[in-house]
Design a protein around this motif. Structure first.
Motif, short mmCIF file in Angstrom:
data_model
loop_
_atom_site.label_atom_id
_atom_site.label_comp_id
_atom_site.label_asym_id
_atom_site.label_seq_id
_atom_site.Cartn_x
_atom_site.Cartn_y
_atom_site.Cartn_z
N PHE A 74 0.74 -1.20 0.00
CA PHE A 74 -0.06 -0.06 -0.18
C PHE A 74 0.76 1.23 0.01
O PHE A 74 0.38 2.45 -0.35
N ALA A 75 2.02 1.25 0.39
CA ALA A 75 3.00 2.45 0.51
C ALA A 75 2.94 3.25 -0.74
O ALA A 75 2.72 4.26 -0.61
N PRO A 76 3.12 2.45 -1.83
CA PRO A 76 3.20 3.32 -3.16
C PRO A 76 1.91 3.62 -3.67
O PRO A 76 1.65 4.80 -4.35
N VAL A 77 0.86 2.95 -3.34
CA VAL A 77 -0.36 3.69 -3.70
C VAL A 77 -0.93 4.87 -2.79
O VAL A 77 -1.34 5.92 -3.45
N ALA A 78 -0.32 5.14 -1.55
CA ALA A 78 -0.50 6.09 -0.83
C ALA A 78 0.21 7.11 -1.48
O ALA A 78 -0.02 8.34 -1.34
N SER A 79 1.55 7.16 -1.82
CA SER A 79 2.58 7.86 -2.67
C SER A 79 1.95 8.40 -3.92
O SER A 79 2.03 9.70 -4.03
N VAL A 80 1.24 7.54 -4.52
CA VAL A 80 0.45 8.15 -5.85
C VAL A 80 -0.59 8.86 -5.39
O VAL A 80 -0.84 10.16 -6.27
N MET A 81 -1.35 8.66 -4.50
CA MET A 81 -2.46 9.59 -4.23
C MET A 81 -2.05 10.94 -3.64
O MET A 81 -2.92 11.75 -3.88
N ARG A 82 -0.86 11.06 -2.94
CA ARG A 82 -0.63 12.42 -2.69
C ARG A 82 0.07 13.09 -3.66
O ARG A 82 0.04 14.46 -3.57
N THR A 83 0.45 12.49 -4.89
CA THR A 83 1.06 13.28 -5.79
C THR A 83 -0.04 13.61 -6.99
O THR A 83 0.44 14.50 -8.04
N VAL A 84 -1.31 13.19 -6.96
CA VAL A 84 -2.15 13.40 -7.81
C VAL A 84 -2.73 14.82 -7.84
O VAL A 84 -2.87 15.30 -6.78
N PRO A 85 -2.67 15.59 -8.92
CA PRO A 85 -3.08 17.15 -9.02
C PRO A 85 -4.38 17.43 -8.63
O PRO A 85 -5.34 16.63 -9.22
N THR A 86 -4.70 18.19 -7.62
CA THR A 86 -5.95 18.34 -7.18
C THR A 86 -6.82 19.09 -8.34
O THR A 86 -8.05 18.61 -8.33
N MET A 87 -6.39 19.78 -9.12
CA MET A 87 -7.12 20.54 -10.15
C MET A 87 -7.69 19.66 -11.28
O MET A 87 -8.84 19.38 -11.51
N ALA A 88 -6.76 18.60 -11.63
CA ALA A 88 -7.11 17.89 -12.63
C ALA A 88 -8.27 16.63 -12.16
O ALA A 88 -9.15 16.59 -12.72
N ILE A 89 -8.04 16.12 -10.93
CA ILE A 89 -9.02 15.43 -10.24
C ILE A 89 -10.39 16.25 -10.22
O ILE A 89 -11.49 15.64 -10.40
N THR A 90 -10.24 17.43 -9.70
CA THR A 90 -11.66 18.12 -9.50
C THR A 90 -12.28 18.40 -11.08
O THR A 90 -13.46 17.93 -10.89
N LEU A 91 -11.50 18.48 -11.97
CA LEU A 91 -12.37 18.72 -13.40
C LEU A 91 -12.57 17.25 -13.89
O LEU A 91 -13.87 17.21 -14.44
N MET A 92 -12.17 16.23 -13.48
CA MET A 92 -12.83 14.85 -13.98
C MET A 92 -13.74 14.58 -13.00
O MET A 92 -14.94 13.94 -13.55
N LEU A 93 -13.91 14.78 -11.75
CA LEU A 93 -14.95 14.51 -11.04
C LEU A 93 -16.14 15.30 -11.15
O LEU A 93 -17.21 14.74 -11.08
N LEU A 94 -16.02 16.68 -11.79
CA LEU A 94 -17.14 17.51 -12.12
C LEU A 94 -17.86 16.70 -13.38
O LEU A 94 -19.12 16.92 -13.78
#
Length: 245
Positions: A97-117
């Protein structure tokens, strides 16, 4: 204890000094720019803050945004506690799970927001974004608190043949929670700021982010500054509460 109290007082003192310096810089910028559509005056912004504090629209927006932030924070904490417990019980799971958590911490907030919209609504998207931001942070804090526990306690538990789940709830969690609770105020403050940023991008109706978005759209700079300052004051109160814990 005296040293700890002295550090807390020093942190508060430096925080107050930082606020004073920012206010001075703001006043200097106002007179240097000379355009209220770019930098509103200090007095006008304070007056607008007073208007917001007696406005039902502001308090409805504040309540909804803070409620969503609190929900995201609590959900992130519960999920992080569950995954941290699994990591404590299984070294293999912790490594997986360590690399999974690391990937989650580096995901751009703006990009995720736009996709979730695209997939959700302007009210739901900011909650998910805040959850995705806070979960790996809280997980890392819990894992760090677990690793800080004296290994001799685990050896003692083995000698007395204490079960794995009993170790978690009777040894590890009681020792970890004080450090974790001390960071709750800072985490909630961060969640509030991320929530508002996502609301601004999503133009969420009846939210602090929505108020800031509308004020910027209609060039109401004093109103925008007022809402932002009230948010910063709220975040500061949460941080001070965390430091004073």
């Amino acid at each position: 204890m005296k040293v700890r109290n002295g550090v807390k007082k020093l942190n508060i003192l430096f925080s107050v000094l930082a606020v004073v310096l920012l206010c001075i810089a703001w006043i200097i910028a106002y007179y240097a720019v000379g355009n209220e559509y770019l930098v509103p005056s200090f007095g006008e912004t304070v007056a607008e803050m007073g208007k917001q504090l007696v406005s039902a629209e502001f308090w409805v927006a504040f309540g909804l945004t803070f409620g969503r932030s609190l929900y995201a924070w609590l959900l992130a904490f519960v999920l992080a506690a569950a995954f941290a417990s699994l990591s404590a019980l299984s070294e293999g799971f912790a490594r997986f799970f360590a690399p999974v958590a690391s990937v989650m911490r580096t995901v751009p907030t703006m990009a995720i927001t736009l996709m979730l919209l695209v997939w959700t609504t302007p009210r739901v998207a900011p909650v998910i974004v805040s959850l995705l931001m806070l979960f790996p942070l809280t997980y890392a804090q819990l894992v760090a608190a677990y690793k800080g526990i004296d290994p001799k306690l685990a050896e003692m538990a083995e000698v007395y043949r204490i079960g794995e789940m009993e170790k978690v709830f009777r040894i590890y969690l009681p020792l970890m929670l004080p450090d974790v609770f001390a960071q709750c105020g800072a985490n909630l403050s961060l969640t509030l700021k991320v929530m508002i940023s996502a609301e601004v991008l999503a133009s969420t109706f009846r939210s602090l982010g929505g108020l800031i978005h509308d004020a910027a759209y209609y060039s109401q700079m004093a109103r925008m500054f007022a809402v932002v300052i009230l948010v910063l004051i709220t975040a500061g109160i949460l941080l001070i509460a965390s430091v004073a814990f």
